[in-house]
Design a protein around this motif. Structure first.
Motif, PDB file in Angstrom:
ATOM      1  N   LEU A 102     -12.757   9.166  -6.741  1.00  0.00           N
ATOM      2  CA  LEU A 102     -12.225   9.197  -5.375  1.00  0.00           C
ATOM      3  C   LEU A 102     -11.890   7.790  -4.895  1.00  0.00           C
ATOM      4  O   LEU A 102     -12.423   6.801  -5.385  1.00  0.00           O
ATOM      5  CB  LEU A 102     -13.246   9.816  -4.412  1.00  0.00           C
ATOM      6  N   LYS A 103     -11.018   7.730  -3.911  1.00  0.00           N
ATOM      7  CA  LYS A 103     -10.718   6.462  -3.242  1.00  0.00           C
ATOM      8  C   LYS A 103     -11.947   6.059  -2.425  1.00  0.00           C
ATOM      9  O   LYS A 103     -12.507   6.869  -1.685  1.00  0.00           O
ATOM     10  CB  LYS A 103      -9.511   6.642  -2.311  1.00  0.00           C
ATOM     11  N   LYS A 106      -7.986   4.891   6.342  1.00  0.00           N
ATOM     12  CA  LYS A 106      -7.612   4.327   5.033  1.00  0.00           C
ATOM     13  C   LYS A 106      -8.826   3.758   4.306  1.00  0.00           C
ATOM     14  O   LYS A 106      -8.931   3.857   3.082  1.00  0.00           O
ATOM     15  CB  LYS A 106      -6.573   3.219   5.212  1.00  0.00           C
ATOM     16  N   TYR A 151     -11.212   2.629  -6.437  1.00  0.00           N
ATOM     17  CA  TYR A 151     -11.361   4.023  -6.837  1.00  0.00           C
ATOM     18  C   TYR A 151     -12.594   4.108  -7.727  1.00  0.00           C
ATOM     19  O   TYR A 151     -12.708   3.367  -8.710  1.00  0.00           O
ATOM     20  CB  TYR A 151     -10.122   4.506  -7.597  1.00  0.00           C
ATOM     21  N   LYS A 198      -2.388   4.120  -5.291  1.00  0.00           N
ATOM     22  CA  LYS A 198      -2.980   5.421  -5.633  1.00  0.00           C
ATOM     23  C   LYS A 198      -2.175   6.086  -6.742  1.00  0.00           C
ATOM     24  O   LYS A 198      -2.752   6.668  -7.678  1.00  0.00           O
ATOM     25  CB  LYS A 198      -3.021   6.308  -4.388  1.00  0.00           C
ATOM     26  N   ASP A 207      -9.644  10.233  -0.956  1.00  0.00           N
ATOM     27  CA  ASP A 207      -8.579  10.898  -1.729  1.00  0.00           C
ATOM     28  C   ASP A 207      -9.034  11.129  -3.170  1.00  0.00           C
ATOM     29  O   ASP A 207      -9.652  10.254  -3.794  1.00  0.00           O
ATOM     30  CB  ASP A 207      -7.302  10.050  -1.735  1.00  0.00           C
ATOM     31  N   TYR A 208      -8.666  12.303  -3.696  1.00  0.00           N
ATOM     32  CA  TYR A 208      -8.969  12.617  -5.096  1.00  0.00           C
ATOM     33  C   TYR A 208      -7.956  11.909  -5.999  1.00  0.00           C
ATOM     34  O   TYR A 208      -6.743  12.010  -5.781  1.00  0.00           O
ATOM     35  CB  TYR A 208      -8.920  14.133  -5.315  1.00  0.00           C
ATOM     36  N   GLY A 253      -3.567   4.896  -0.619  1.00  0.00           N
ATOM     37  CA  GLY A 253      -4.090   6.174  -0.161  1.00  0.00           C
ATOM     38  C   GLY A 253      -5.143   6.052   0.924  1.00  0.00           C
ATOM     39  O   GLY A 253      -5.296   4.997   1.552  1.00  0.00           O
ATOM     40  N   PHE A 254      -5.888   7.136   1.119  1.00  0.00           N
ATOM     41  CA  PHE A 254      -6.894   7.193   2.171  1.00  0.00           C
ATOM     42  C   PHE A 254      -8.279   7.389   1.571  1.00  0.00           C
ATOM     43  O   PHE A 254      -8.441   7.967   0.492  1.00  0.00           O
ATOM     44  CB  PHE A 254      -6.583   8.338   3.138  1.00  0.00           C
TER      45      PHE A 254
END
Length: 696
Positions: A624-625, A189, A630, A654, A611-612, A607-608
């Motif tokens: 990205l995350k 994560k 972000y 997210k 992630d996009y 999210g992780f």
């Protein structure tokens, strides 16, 4: 022929020395009656998640989480290259060959006398033994030759230690479930290795909470009232229990005027001669508290020294949570006292419940010297400190010189308030000549019943003080019973420890005497916390760990950890099975991975890592995350666009971050918290490539 499997080579050497006349072979010693071999502590470890897969992908991934093995499996320990350690393999093959010899009729478990030692050697036997043979347990409270030889004549069947083994296996499985599943989940994560364990997290969180309360503390003033006036030529100080808010100075003054208009009269005076009792014998944590406070010795350092003195035969088994001795040990204690008296220590045997109390011993008695007295000159400076600390407490407890004191208590009545003045004068120092003590001479003014005390009360301005950082002593006390207030104790002998031992036996403590030191050391090595002298501080990585877990809604607090501790004690008492305790852990871990679907307004799933999220409104590159929310991948070229992961104490999900980039506006987000600590709801909108609140 009997095979003895010691947990470590050092214990094997002590057993060999005690038995005597043993021949050295490759990986073992032998004579006509015994073969003594050894493990290196843990020869086995639990499978990794990938070991359960047919086609393992060594990368951590969500696809195999959570992992709940149908049956937990063990493997020989591997080195850093994931290959079985050659030394481990060689020693295990020696053990396997020895236990399966045709002329061997019994195998003796000589693991350390705790649940860890119990399962370390059991795993060796379970994986090495091909048939059935008699299994015995060698239980050693210390490693002196006398104790070892005596224990060899009093061994019990291994089956009598099944409850202890079951607790050990349950603890191993549960810690694996939490550690492996949640460490991987939190790491995936956040993109940063996060060590999430059943005990390490509540320890770090305790220090985090305390340090934040200190950091956020706002000093304030208040008023108390006190009087310092002479009566019969001596100053009598009276401090009222009343406290007044800073806005109530006038009220404090009015109370002073009222008190000063009345008479303060001595209503009672008691003077009695009494005995001041020494402190109790040491448990491991109480000894570590003293060494940390007085000598600034860290827990891992003190434990290493205590362990060495135990392995050298000078101290009893160190990983004990009790400050009492067992009644069957009286003869052993008499032997120790006899040896010490020959060295002119003023000791005599005492049969008292404050010393011998089976009801306050779980597995091991308090730490004491053994009959084997070291040559002090041959000890290192730190070994001298540790040994002398234990020795001095033992001498104080069994000292034949009593500490006599005169205790005085004077009660003074003024209006509806009663002032209690207490004083102590040491008449005969007794055991205090040999051990530390807290009480010092405090002489009270010469007042008698019926005397009128001169008073002149005045308001005194005082300032509130922040909480204190955790020290080795206060953190240990908290971990032993995290649900009890940390109250200062005037004298150890006046302190009722019933609540502490109830907590220990129920399993409420965080970690155990055997594991706590290693877990705290792990937190220090992971740079979650630091130890300066004897004071703990939270570090940025520790703050990030705790705050990340809060954002992920992973609760690893003292309540859940204690619940698992209680379950382990139920396994030990045979009230539930190992599988039952494991099921409790599975259910809690499942809750993390199977969060209920919620509306986008309440969504907090961020999210992780990696992630996009969408395209950057400033430069068009990917967003990205990342660790803190972000961010645009164009930051290296100077693009500073980002969406904070937490805004006004609210995790930005997210789904809302994606919507913000797609439409320029999130859904209405609930549960923001303002600077005034009030909740509010709002939209986030993009305006000139910046994020603002909108209440439309």
């Amino acid at each position: 022929m009997k095979v003895i499997i010691a947990e470590k080579p050092s214990l094997a050497r002590n057993i060999v020395d005690a038995i005597g006349n043993m021949k050295k072979n490759n990986g073992y010693f032998s004579n006509n009656d015994y073969i003594v071999t050894w493990a290196f502590g843990h020869l086995f470890s639990l499978y990794d998640i990938e070991d359960y897969e047919e086609n393992p992908d060594k990368k951590w991934k969500m696809d195999n989480l959570p992992c709940f093995p149908e049956k937990f499996k063990f493997k020989l320990k591997e080195d850093n290259n994931k290959k079985i350690d050659s030394g481990v393999l060689k020693q295990f093959n020696i053990i396997k060959e020895l236990v399966n010899m045709s002329d061997v009729d019994a195998i003796i478990n000589a693991g350390d006398a705790d649940r860890e030692g119990e399962i370390i050697v059991r795993l060796c036997i379970m994986n090495a033994l091909k048939g059935k043979k008699k299994l015995l347990r060698l239980w050693l409270p210390d490693q002196t030759p006398e104790t070892i030889n005596k224990a060899l004549t009093e061994m019990k069947e291994e089956v009598e230690y099944n409850n202890l083994a079951n607790e050990g296996f349950a603890r191993t499985y549960i810690d694996w479930l939490y550690g492996v599943n949640l460490t991987r989940y939190a790491t995936l994560k956040t993109g940063t290795l996060q060590r999430v364990g059943r005990v390490i997290v509540p320890i770090v969180k305790a220090i985090y909470d305390r340090d934040l309360s200190i950091r956020n503390f706002v000093e304030d003033i208040y008023y108390s009232i006190s009087s310092k006036e002479e009566t019969n030529g001596e100053v009598v100080e009276l401090n009222s229990k009343l406290k007044f808010d800073k806005k109530d100075l006038s009220k404090a003054g009015e109370t002073c005027d009222k008190y000063n208009s009345l008479e303060a009269i001595v209503t009672d005076k008691k003077v009695k001669k009494d005995k001041m009792e020494p402190g109790k014998l040491y448990s491991l944590s109480k000894l570590q508290n003293v060494l940390g406070k007085k000598y600034k010795m860290s827990m891992d350092k003190s434990l290493a020294i205590i362990q060495k003195l135990y392995e050298d035969g000078y101290l009893t088994y160190p990983r004990t949570n009790s400050e009492y001795l067992a009644t069957p040990e009286k003869d052993k204690i008499k032997t120790i006292i006899n040896n010490l008296s020959k060295l002119n220590y003023p000791v005599t045997f005492k049969d008292k419940k404050t010393i011998f109390n089976d009801a306050k011993i779980e597995s091991h008695s308090a730490l004491t010297p053994t009959y084997k007295i070291p040559d002090i000159k041959k000890l290192t400076e730190d070994e001298k400190i540790v040994y002398k600390t234990v020795l001095k407490r033992f001498v104080a407890v069994f000292c034949n010189e009593e500490c006599l004191v005169e205790k005085t208590e004077i009660k003074i009545k003024l209006d509806e308030e009663e002032f209690n003045l207490k004083g102590t004068v040491i008449l005969e120092p007794g055991w205090t000549k040999y051990d530390d003590y807290t009480a010092k001479d405090k002489i009270l003014p010469n007042l008698n019943k019926g005397d009128v005390v001169n008073i002149n009360f005045k308001p005194v301005e005082k300032k509130t003080t922040p909480p204190k950082h955790y020290t080795i002593e206060t953190l240990n006390n908290y971990l032993k019973n995290p649900f009890k207030e940390d109250k200062a104790k005037a004298n150890e002998d006046e302190y009722d420890d019933e609540e502490d031992y109830k907590a220990i036996f129920e399993g409420l403590e965080l970690g155990t005497e055997a594991t706590r030191t290693g877990i705290i050391d792990n937190a220090i090595r992971s740079e979650y916390i630091s130890l300066k002298k004897d004071v703990y501080h939270i570090l940025p990585k520790g703050e990030y760990l705790i705050e990340s877990l809060i954002q992920m809604e992973i609760s690893m607090d003292k309540y859940k950890t204690s619940e698992m501790g209680k379950a382990l004690k139920k396994v030990f008492r045979n009230e539930i099975k190992v599988e039952d305790s494991v099921e409790v852990a599975k259910n809690e871990i499942n809750d993390v991975f199977s969060k209920k679907q919620v509306s986008i307004e309440k969504d907090t799933d961020n999210g992780f890592y990696g992630d996009y999220i969408g395209k950057c409104p400033k430069c068009g590159k990917d967003v990205l995350k990342n660790r803190y929310g972000y961010g645009c991948i164009g930051y290296k070229e100077g693009c500073d666009f980002r969406i904070n992961g937490v805004i006004c104490k609210r995790v930005i999900s997210k789904s809302n971050a994606v919507k913000l980039l797609e439409t320029g506006k999130t859904s209405k987000i609930e549960d923001f918290i303002s600077k005034k600590d009030t909740k509010f709801s709002a939209y986030l909108v993009l305006k000139d490539n910046k994020i603002e609140f909108s209440f439309d």
